[in-house]
Design a protein around this motif. Structure first.
Motif, PDB file in Angstrom:
ATOM      1  N   ASP A  13       0.869  -1.304   0.131  1.00  0.00           N
ATOM      2  CA  ASP A  13      -0.025  -0.003  -0.111  1.00  0.00           C
ATOM      3  C   ASP A  13       0.811   1.298   0.079  1.00  0.00           C
ATOM      4  N   ALA A  14       1.728   1.508   0.984  1.00  0.00           N
ATOM      5  CA  ALA A  14       2.700   2.651   0.769  1.00  0.00           C
ATOM      6  C   ALA A  14       3.430   2.617  -0.401  1.00  0.00           C
ATOM      7  N   VAL A  15       4.112   1.544  -0.888  1.00  0.00           N
ATOM      8  CA  VAL A  15       4.739   1.753  -2.148  1.00  0.00           C
ATOM      9  C   VAL A  15       4.412   2.161  -3.308  1.00  0.00           C
ATOM     10  N   ARG A  16       2.911   1.744  -3.469  1.00  0.00           N
ATOM     11  CA  ARG A  16       2.035   2.218  -4.294  1.00  0.00           C
ATOM     12  C   ARG A  16       1.660   3.877  -4.392  1.00  0.00           C
ATOM     13  N   ARG A  17       1.565   4.234  -3.017  1.00  0.00           N
ATOM     14  CA  ARG A  17       1.310   5.552  -3.031  1.00  0.00           C
ATOM     15  C   ARG A  17       2.538   6.213  -3.398  1.00  0.00           C
ATOM     16  N   ALA A  18       3.680   5.736  -3.003  1.00  0.00           N
ATOM     17  CA  ALA A  18       4.632   6.496  -3.445  1.00  0.00           C
ATOM     18  C   ALA A  18       5.309   6.525  -4.853  1.00  0.00           C
ATOM     19  N   LEU A  19       4.965   5.587  -5.405  1.00  0.00           N
ATOM     20  CA  LEU A  19       4.919   5.341  -6.658  1.00  0.00           C
ATOM     21  C   LEU A  19       4.218   6.372  -7.637  1.00  0.00           C
ATOM     22  N   GLU A  20       2.833   6.372  -7.164  1.00  0.00           N
ATOM     23  CA  GLU A  20       1.854   7.169  -7.781  1.00  0.00           C
ATOM     24  C   GLU A  20       2.098   8.742  -7.601  1.00  0.00           C
ATOM     25  N   GLU A  21       2.445   8.953  -6.272  1.00  0.00           N
ATOM     26  CA  GLU A  21       2.997  10.358  -6.276  1.00  0.00           C
ATOM     27  C   GLU A  21       4.237  10.682  -7.100  1.00  0.00           C
ATOM     28  N   ASP A  22       5.078   9.887  -7.277  1.00  0.00           N
ATOM     29  CA  ASP A  22       6.231  10.180  -7.989  1.00  0.00           C
ATOM     30  C   ASP A  22       6.089  10.211  -9.528  1.00  0.00           C
ATOM     31  N   LEU A  23       5.185   9.253 -10.115  1.00  0.00           N
ATOM     32  CA  LEU A  23       4.992   9.081 -11.790  1.00  0.00           C
ATOM     33  C   LEU A  23       4.130   9.854 -11.991  1.00  0.00           C
ATOM     34  N   GLY A  24       2.851  10.483 -11.184  1.00  0.00           N
ATOM     35  CA  GLY A  24       1.966  11.281 -11.790  1.00  0.00           C
ATOM     36  C   GLY A  24       1.040  10.747 -12.689  1.00  0.00           C
ATOM     37  N   ARG A  25       0.685  11.530 -13.429  1.00  0.00           N
ATOM     38  CA  ARG A  25      -0.200  11.097 -14.617  1.00  0.00           C
ATOM     39  C   ARG A  25       0.626  10.618 -15.812  1.00  0.00           C
ATOM     40  N   ALA A  26       1.545  11.211 -16.287  1.00  0.00           N
ATOM     41  CA  ALA A  26       2.377  10.780 -17.467  1.00  0.00           C
ATOM     42  C   ALA A  26       3.681   9.998 -17.408  1.00  0.00           C
ATOM     43  N   GLY A  27       3.718   9.422 -16.066  1.00  0.00           N
ATOM     44  CA  GLY A  27       4.944   8.729 -15.867  1.00  0.00           C
ATOM     45  C   GLY A  27       6.165   9.407 -15.942  1.00  0.00           C
ATOM     46  N   ASP A  28       7.449   8.657 -15.867  1.00  0.00           N
ATOM     47  CA  ASP A  28       8.682   9.359 -15.790  1.00  0.00           C
ATOM     48  C   ASP A  28       9.165   9.719 -17.287  1.00  0.00           C
ATOM     49  N   ILE A  29       8.754  10.980 -17.549  1.00  0.00           N
ATOM     50  CA  ILE A  29       8.819  11.628 -18.939  1.00  0.00           C
ATOM     51  C   ILE A  29      10.278  11.665 -19.291  1.00  0.00           C
ATOM     52  N   THR A  30      11.157  11.713 -18.200  1.00  0.00           N
ATOM     53  CA  THR A  30      12.365  11.976 -18.613  1.00  0.00           C
ATOM     54  C   THR A  30      13.049  10.487 -19.144  1.00  0.00           C
ATOM     55  N   THR A  31      12.774   9.632 -18.504  1.00  0.00           N
ATOM     56  CA  THR A  31      13.262   8.293 -18.786  1.00  0.00           C
ATOM     57  C   THR A  31      12.795   7.884 -19.847  1.00  0.00           C
ATOM     58  N   LEU A  32      11.401   8.126 -20.361  1.00  0.00           N
ATOM     59  CA  LEU A  32      10.608   7.834 -21.314  1.00  0.00           C
ATOM     60  C   LEU A  32      11.254   8.492 -22.697  1.00  0.00           C
ATOM     61  N   ALA A  33      11.747   9.586 -22.566  1.00  0.00           N
ATOM     62  CA  ALA A  33      12.300  10.310 -23.737  1.00  0.00           C
ATOM     63  C   ALA A  33      13.689   9.879 -23.947  1.00  0.00           C
ATOM     64  N   ARG A  96      14.407   0.999 -18.319  1.00  0.00           N
ATOM     65  CA  ARG A  96      13.176   2.401 -17.762  1.00  0.00           C
ATOM     66  C   ARG A  96      12.634   1.985 -16.527  1.00  0.00           C
ATOM     67  N   SER A  97      12.513   0.627 -16.271  1.00  0.00           N
ATOM     68  CA  SER A  97      11.622   0.563 -14.958  1.00  0.00           C
ATOM     69  C   SER A  97      12.644   0.795 -13.681  1.00  0.00           C
ATOM     70  N   ILE A  98      13.939   0.181 -13.896  1.00  0.00           N
ATOM     71  CA  ILE A  98      14.723   0.569 -12.742  1.00  0.00           C
ATOM     72  C   ILE A  98      14.828   1.940 -12.558  1.00  0.00           C
ATOM     73  N   LEU A  99      15.113   2.911 -13.528  1.00  0.00           N
ATOM     74  CA  LEU A  99      15.097   4.232 -13.431  1.00  0.00           C
ATOM     75  C   LEU A  99      13.828   4.697 -12.891  1.00  0.00           C
ATOM     76  N   SER A 100      12.758   4.133 -13.148  1.00  0.00           N
ATOM     77  CA  SER A 100      11.544   5.001 -12.745  1.00  0.00           C
ATOM     78  C   SER A 100      11.137   4.752 -11.163  1.00  0.00           C
ATOM     79  N   ALA A 101      11.765   3.429 -10.726  1.00  0.00           N
ATOM     80  CA  ALA A 101      11.224   3.088  -9.446  1.00  0.00           C
ATOM     81  C   ALA A 101      12.233   3.590  -8.745  1.00  0.00           C
ATOM     82  N   GLU A 102      13.592   3.882  -9.027  1.00  0.00           N
ATOM     83  CA  GLU A 102      14.742   4.010  -8.122  1.00  0.00           C
ATOM     84  C   GLU A 102      14.302   5.210  -7.043  1.00  0.00           C
ATOM     85  N   ARG A 103      13.796   6.286  -7.295  1.00  0.00           N
ATOM     86  CA  ARG A 103      13.637   7.001  -6.288  1.00  0.00           C
ATOM     87  C   ARG A 103      12.659   6.771  -5.103  1.00  0.00           C
TER      88      ARG A 103
END
Length: 284
Positions: A13-33, A96-103
């Motif tokens: 539950d806590a991790v999902r909330r943290a990921l949702e907080e960080d990724l927002g609506r568009a995801g990790d746009i830096t890594t995706l780009a 991409r996944s490693i970088l997006s979940a890192e923080r």
């Protein structure tokens, strides 16, 4: 040996909330780009400083929940000491996944490892006494279970988790209830036989009242080590003693040498410095 356990339901539950907080609506746009979708990577989480590790299950969950194909392999266990440069975990899978979940992973581990490291320092100062270092309810909202877990990773013990699992009668309760006697009698009449009752005092004459009424634990608040020692002598064999109030690394040894059973330290969870951990990645 201390048993370390974190409820998997709380973790997810806590991790999902943290990921949702960080990724927002568009995801990790830096890594995706910048990172190709088919790129894979290997990475390590390493410590930049000496410390005690806590929070590996949350870090593992951050990568697993974001992408189950990411492989997370701990190199140490929660409660282990690490030196600067020490590898804490190895990670491999889609870059991409490693970088997006890192923080999210590092935020949990850095915070909890900082608490574990601070706790270990207090425990070391009092190891020649019988005193246990315990935490308080001065925790980050929403993270209490994890921060109390981190205290245990550092060799400390947990005080109550919340207002609902033990009675702690403090000065304001005593004032409103009409005194120590009325407060203790009301508590005993209200709670079940398995619920412990602790009461706070800041004078020895109050302790004498507690001894006359009976309780499980007395909290000796903001007393000098000399007064605490006298309190311990009076309470011997009748109830357990806990010290609190302005405890720090400079004062904790003298407090422990007064003979108290427990020392509560709010700073463990409200003021500990984050342990500097970093993720170093190599694109395959």
């Amino acid at each position: 040996m201390t048993t370390l356990f974190l409820n998997p339901l709380l973790i997810d539950d806590a991790v999902r909330r943290a990921l949702e907080e960080d990724l927002g609506r568009a995801g990790d746009i830096t890594t995706l780009a910048t990172i190709p979708a088919d790129a894979t990577a290997e990475a390590v989480i390493a410590s930049r400083k000496d410390g005690v590790i806590a929070g590996l299950p949350l870090a593992a969950a951050a990568f697993r929940i974001y992408d189950p194909s990411v492989r997370f392999e701990p190199a140490v266990a929660d409660g282990d000491h690490v030196s600067p440069g020490g590898v804490v975990a190895r990670i491999s899978g889609p870059a991409r996944s490693i970088l997006s979940a890192e923080r999210a992973a590092l935020n949990f581990m850095g915070r909890l490892s900082g608490i574990a490291t601070a706790t270990a320092a207090y425990v070391e100062r009092v190891k020649h006494t019988r005193a246990k270092i315990v935490c308080t309810r001065k925790t980050t909202p929403g993270l209490r279970a994890f921060e109390k877990y981190a205290v245990k990773c550092g060799g400390g013990a947990n005080h109550r988790y919340g207002l609902d699992d033990a009675v702690l009668i403090k000065d304001n309760h005593i004032a409103v209830a009409g005194g120590i006697g009325p407060a203790l009698r009301a508590a005993k009449a209200s709670v079940g036989h398995l619920v412990k009752i602790e009461i706070e005092v800041d004078r020895l004459d109050q302790l004498d009242e507690v001894l006359a009424e009976g309780a499980d634990v007395v909290l000796l608040d903001n007393m000098s080590p000399e007064l605490m020692a006298e309190g311990v002598r009076r309470a011997a064999g009748k109830l357990r003693t806990e010290a609190s109030g302005g405890v720090n690394l400079e004062s904790v040894r003298a407090i422990a040498e007064s003979g108290v059973d427990m020392i509560s330290v709010g700073a463990l969870t409200h003021s500990s410095t984050v342990l500097d951990l970093g993720l170093d990645i190599a694109i395959a």
